[in-house]
Design a protein around this motif. Structure first.
Motif, mmCIF file in Angstrom:
data_model
loop_
_atom_site.group_PDB
_atom_site.id
_atom_site.type_symbol
_atom_site.label_atom_id
_atom_site.label_comp_id
_atom_site.label_asym_id
_atom_site.label_seq_id
_atom_site.Cartn_x
_atom_site.Cartn_y
_atom_site.Cartn_z
ATOM 1 N N ILE A 185 -7.668 -4.854 8.800
ATOM 2 C CA ILE A 185 -8.257 -4.001 7.751
ATOM 3 C C ILE A 185 -9.756 -3.774 7.990
ATOM 4 C CG2 ILE A 185 -8.574 -3.681 5.257
ATOM 5 C CD1 ILE A 185 -5.991 -5.537 5.030
ATOM 6 N N ALA A 217 -4.539 -8.707 0.996
ATOM 7 C CA ALA A 217 -4.776 -7.362 1.552
ATOM 8 C C ALA A 217 -5.835 -6.622 0.752
ATOM 9 C CB ALA A 217 -3.466 -6.565 1.559
ATOM 10 N N ALA A 222 -8.009 -3.349 1.763
ATOM 11 C CA ALA A 222 -6.953 -2.339 1.898
ATOM 12 C C ALA A 222 -7.055 -1.311 0.767
ATOM 13 C CB ALA A 222 -5.576 -3.013 1.866
#
Ligand code: PEP
Ligand code: MN
Length: 263
Positions: A185, A217, A222
């Motif tokens: 990421i 995440a 993200a």
């Protein structure tokens, strides 16, 4: 074209009024495969109620075994369109063959390129000529550079609306189905302006780890998540072990809020 050097500002992919890559975390959810209309619509209503913005589902399934359920194909796309009708959610679904790109785009909103096809260059060029945005999954053993080059194929063919999706990679570790690469990421954010979402379901292979990976995440930057949800995971035709029941999905959506607010 995918490079940060060429374009500094982040790309925001707009799917109707849903913006991927902006300030909001966008959650896509739904079953692995479309099984029948009734269960699809019920699932769709539940994930919408929990806060999902995009509805997933597979009509063309790239299964490891030729004897596994391969998907309902166009009938599945019709059921997806009924799910959109019932909920107003946008649709994301996979295409596995250049011959089906037009058909899939005519029924749905985002074209998914699965991990197994990340380097199917003819397919990448074909979806590059489509008008719908593309969700490009990272290949099973693809480096970030190879993945960004795959995005380049789509963009070079005329489609700037690419959303990257980290879905876990093959490593020596066997306790999860794949190994989630959360470092992808920040690395992608450094080298590219494209939005990136994470698929904790395929990354882990087990519903129990989906919440932890989802929060990780979001904490690492993200722009969204894609999560498998099934009414009765034990009876799913595909990927039941990694699917959340709607009630668990609703809990997850609540748990994500403070993480999203903190980043
Ligand atoms: C899917 O999203 O159902 C799928 C097959 O994912 P992947 O291509 O990441 O394995
Ligand atoms: Mn699946």
């Amino acid at each position: 074209l995918a490079s940060r050097e060429l374009k500094q500002s982040p790309t925001i992919v707009e799917v109707g009024d849903v913006k991927i890559g902006g300030d909001e975390i966008v959650v896509m959810a739904g079953p692995c495969a479309i099984e029948n209309e009734e269960s699809y619509i019920t699932t769709a209503l539940k994930v919408k109620e929990a806060g999902a913005k995009i509805l997933r589902g597979g009509a063309f399934k790239p299964r490891s075994s030729p004897y596994s359920f391969q998907g309902l194909e166009e009938d599945g796309l019709k059921i997806m369109a009924a799910g959109r009708e019932a909920t107003g959610l946008k649709l994301v679904t996979e295409v596995v063959d250049t011959r089906d790109v037009e058909l899939v785009s005519s029924y749905t909103d985002i074209i998914q390129i699965g991990a197994r096809n990340m380097q199917n260059f003819r397919l990448l060029k074909e979806v590059g000529m489509a008008k719908n945005p593309v969700l490009l999954k990272r290949g099973l053993s693809a480096t970030i550079e190879e993945w960004l080059m795959a995005a380049e194929y789509i963009m070079d063919s005329g489609n700037p609306n690419v959303i990257l999706c980290e879905r876990g990679i093959r490593t020596f570790e066997t306790s999860t189905r794949n190994t989630i690469d959360l470092s992808a990421i920040p690395v992608v954010k450094e080298f590219s302006h494209l939005p990136i979402v994470v698929d904790p379901s395929h990354a882990s292979g087990t519903w129990k780890y989906v919440n932890a990976l989802s929060k990780g995440a979001i904490a690492t930057g993200a722009d969204g998540l894609i999560i498998e949800v099934h009414l009765e995971p034990s009876r799913a035709l595909c990927d039941g072990d990694q699917s959340l029941k709607p009630s668990k999905f609703a809990e997850l959506m609540k748990e994500l809020k403070p993480v999203a607010n903190a980043v």
